[in-house]
Write a protein that holds these residues in place. Structure first.
Motif, short mmCIF file in Angstrom:
data_model
loop_
_atom_site.label_atom_id
_atom_site.label_comp_id
_atom_site.label_asym_id
_atom_site.label_seq_id
_atom_site.Cartn_x
_atom_site.Cartn_y
_atom_site.Cartn_z
N CYS A 152 0.88 -1.14 0.09
CA CYS A 152 0.01 -0.01 -0.12
C CYS A 152 0.83 1.37 -0.03
O CYS A 152 0.55 2.39 -0.73
N LEU A 153 1.99 1.28 0.92
CA LEU A 153 2.85 2.47 0.87
C LEU A 153 3.31 2.64 -0.48
O LEU A 153 3.49 3.68 -0.89
N TRP A 154 3.96 1.83 -1.09
CA TRP A 154 4.70 1.67 -2.41
C TRP A 154 3.31 2.24 -3.29
O TRP A 154 4.13 3.06 -4.15
N SER A 155 2.34 1.88 -3.38
CA SER A 155 1.48 2.29 -4.43
C SER A 155 1.33 3.78 -4.11
O SER A 155 1.16 4.54 -5.31
N ILE A 156 1.16 4.07 -2.99
CA ILE A 156 1.06 5.57 -2.77
C ILE A 156 2.12 6.34 -3.46
O ILE A 156 1.94 7.58 -3.81
N ILE A 157 3.24 5.95 -2.96
CA ILE A 157 4.51 6.52 -3.25
C ILE A 157 4.54 6.74 -4.79
O ILE A 157 4.81 7.58 -5.46
N TYR A 158 4.19 5.38 -5.63
CA TYR A 158 4.22 5.50 -6.96
C TYR A 158 3.30 6.49 -7.70
O TYR A 158 3.82 7.21 -8.54
N CYS A 159 2.12 6.50 -7.07
CA CYS A 159 1.17 7.32 -7.70
C CYS A 159 1.45 8.88 -7.40
O CYS A 159 1.51 9.63 -8.46
N PHE A 160 2.11 9.20 -6.33
CA PHE A 160 2.50 10.53 -6.13
C PHE A 160 3.64 11.10 -7.04
O PHE A 160 3.61 12.01 -7.49
N VAL A 161 4.66 10.05 -7.08
CA VAL A 161 5.89 10.37 -7.85
C VAL A 161 5.42 10.47 -9.47
O VAL A 161 5.84 11.27 -10.20
N GLY A 162 4.44 9.48 -9.73
CA GLY A 162 3.96 9.65 -11.28
C GLY A 162 3.33 11.01 -11.55
O GLY A 162 3.30 11.55 -12.64
N HIS A 163 2.65 11.65 -10.41
CA HIS A 163 1.78 12.96 -10.68
C HIS A 163 2.97 14.03 -10.83
O HIS A 163 2.61 14.80 -11.61
N VAL A 164 3.96 13.90 -9.74
CA VAL A 164 4.84 15.10 -9.93
C VAL A 164 5.69 14.95 -11.14
O VAL A 164 5.62 16.04 -11.92
#
Length: 127
Positions: free
Chosen positions: A91-103
């Motif tokens: 779950c943590l990695w998915s949130i980080i991945y999504c955030f970095v993708g948006h940035v």
């Protein structure tokens, strides 16, 4: 013949190592095939063999370790360890991945944008 070193079954490590090598080979082979207009039959056959073997090996090894873990401790302790060792990092990695993708999408062209609402679906639709 099973080699055991300090309570560790080395044969399982060897099987996992072979499966990891097959994963690398499979990804390399698929990358090679994607660069070609028509992949040669030998690369297609290699792709079939690698993907028919490596995932079942991982499932077998995972089942083996699950059986061993469940025989050594209570199911509730096992479940808590799976949540803390697998579910939470996922779950943590998915949130980080999504955030970095948006940035990154604001800085460059992103091949596959992940929508924020997809975080809520990661239990059955992994990112």
């Amino acid at each position: 013949m099973t080699s055991v070193h300090a309570g560790r079954d080395i044969s399982v490590d060897i099987i996992r190592g072979i499966a990891i090598i097959l994963v690398v080979l499979g990804h390399s082979n698929r990358g090679q095939m994607e660069t070609m207009a028509i992949a040669p039959a030998n690369l297609q056959f290699l792709d079939f063999i690698v993907y028919a073997v490596h995932m079942p090996v991982f499932f077998f090894v995972s089942g083996y370790f699950t059986f061993v873990s469940l025989s050594k401790r209570k199911k509730s302790i096992f479940l808590r360890s799976r949540i803390s060792n697998i579910v939470w990092p996922y779950c943590l990695w998915s949130i980080i991945y999504c955030f970095v993708g948006h940035v990154m999408s604001s800085l460059t062209h992103v091949h596959h944008m992940v929508a924020w609402h997809q975080i809520l679906l990661i239990g059955w639709q992994p990112i």
